[in-house]
Design an enzyme around this catalytic site. Structure first.
Site, PDB file in Angstrom:
ATOM      1  N   ARG A 183       6.239   1.312   2.502  1.00  0.00           N
ATOM      2  CA  ARG A 183       7.068   2.032   1.940  1.00  0.00           C
ATOM      3  C   ARG A 183       8.552   1.708   2.154  1.00  0.00           C
ATOM      4  O   ARG A 183       9.381   1.586   1.485  1.00  0.00           O
ATOM      5  CB  ARG A 183       6.887   3.619   1.553  1.00  0.00           C
ATOM      6  CG  ARG A 183       5.556   4.086   0.853  1.00  0.00           C
ATOM      7  CD  ARG A 183       5.568   5.415   0.796  1.00  0.00           C
ATOM      8  NE  ARG A 183       5.498   6.219   1.796  1.00  0.00           N
ATOM      9  CZ  ARG A 183       4.900   6.828   2.838  1.00  0.00           C
ATOM     10  NH1 ARG A 183       3.722   6.292   2.419  1.00  0.00           N
ATOM     11  NH2 ARG A 183       4.960   7.269   3.839  1.00  0.00           N
ATOM     12  N   ARG A 202       0.491   4.165   0.316  1.00  0.00           N
ATOM     13  CA  ARG A 202       0.249   5.202   1.395  1.00  0.00           C
ATOM     14  C   ARG A 202       0.749   5.057   2.757  1.00  0.00           C
ATOM     15  O   ARG A 202       0.437   5.713   3.594  1.00  0.00           O
ATOM     16  CB  ARG A 202      -1.400   5.474   1.450  1.00  0.00           C
ATOM     17  CG  ARG A 202      -1.804   5.950   0.076  1.00  0.00           C
ATOM     18  CD  ARG A 202      -3.420   6.255   0.118  1.00  0.00           C
ATOM     19  NE  ARG A 202      -3.640   7.335   1.068  1.00  0.00           N
ATOM     20  CZ  ARG A 202      -4.710   7.737   1.482  1.00  0.00           C
ATOM     21  NH1 ARG A 202      -5.798   7.366   0.860  1.00  0.00           N
ATOM     22  NH2 ARG A 202      -4.780   8.746   2.378  1.00  0.00           N
ATOM     23  N   CYS A 203       1.039   3.664   2.934  1.00  0.00           N
ATOM     24  CA  CYS A 203       1.410   3.063   4.159  1.00  0.00           C
ATOM     25  C   CYS A 203       2.981   3.550   4.407  1.00  0.00           C
ATOM     26  O   CYS A 203       3.761   2.971   3.610  1.00  0.00           O
ATOM     27  CB  CYS A 203       1.234   1.792   4.395  1.00  0.00           C
ATOM     28  SG  CYS A 203       1.737   0.858   5.800  1.00  0.00           S
ATOM     29  N   SER A 204       3.587   3.885   5.541  1.00  0.00           N
ATOM     30  CA  SER A 204       4.943   4.131   5.584  1.00  0.00           C
ATOM     31  C   SER A 204       5.612   2.968   5.941  1.00  0.00           C
ATOM     32  O   SER A 204       6.795   2.807   5.250  1.00  0.00           O
ATOM     33  CB  SER A 204       5.173   5.233   6.834  1.00  0.00           C
ATOM     34  OG  SER A 204       4.831   4.794   7.981  1.00  0.00           O
ATOM     35  N   ASN A 220       0.825  -1.218   0.036  1.00  0.00           N
ATOM     36  CA  ASN A 220       0.053  -0.029   0.035  1.00  0.00           C
ATOM     37  C   ASN A 220       0.778   1.282   0.029  1.00  0.00           C
ATOM     38  O   ASN A 220       1.516   1.475   0.973  1.00  0.00           O
ATOM     39  CB  ASN A 220      -0.736  -0.036   1.153  1.00  0.00           C
ATOM     40  CG  ASN A 220      -1.861   1.118   1.208  1.00  0.00           C
ATOM     41  OD1 ASN A 220      -1.557   2.048   0.679  1.00  0.00           O
ATOM     42  ND2 ASN A 220      -2.753   1.107   2.332  1.00  0.00           N
TER      43      ASN A 220
END
Length: 115
Positions: free
Chosen positions: A15, A10-12, A8
C-alpha cells in the site's frame, strides 16, 4: 512509460509503495497477483529484470515454502518459478516494473530508482 505493480492490498508495504507511485502523478497498472498470478514466463522475466533468483523473492515463512520443501538446493529455477506461479502467496511484494526494469518495494522508496 507504463508502470505496473504486483500488489497485495492487505500488505502495508505494498500500500505504501502504491501511494508513493501515485504521489508522483503516476497511475500504475495494478495487478493483485494473489487473484491474477503472473505466468511462469512473466515471472521469469520479472526475476530477470530484478536481477534476482527465485528464492531471493520468495516468502520463506509461508506454508507452501515449507510444505513443498522449496529450500531443496536440487530444485531448478524453472521448478521454483512454477511453485511461485502455483502458490502466488510465495511472491514477495510489492514488485514494481517500469522502463524494462523492476524493483522490490522493500523499502517502498527502492522503486523510485526506476520511475
Amino acid at each position: 512509460m507504463t508502470v505496473t505493480i504486483l500488489h497485495n492490498p492487505r500488505c502495508s508495504k505494498s500500500r505504501q509503495t502504491l501511494a508513493l507511485i501515485q504521489e508522483r502523478g503516476i497511475t500504475p497498472d495494478v495487478i493483485e497477483y494473489l487473484k491474477t498470478p503472473p505466468s511462469a514466463e512473466a515471472m521469469d522475466g520479472i526475476l530477470t529484470k530484478l536481477g534476482l533468483e527465485p528464492r531471493e523473492v520468495m516468502r520463506k515463512q509461508e506454508a507452501p515454502y515449507k510444505d513443498l520443501a522449496l529450500d531443496n538446493p536440487a530444485l531448478s529455477r524453472g521448478e521454483l518459478v512454477a511453485a511461485m506461479v502455483a502458490h502466488p502467496i510465495l511472491i514477495e511484494r510489492p514488485i514494481v516494473i517500469a522502463g524494462g526494469k523492476a524493483r522490490l518495494g522493500r523499502p517502498p522508496e527502492a522503486v523510485l530508482e526506476i520511475l
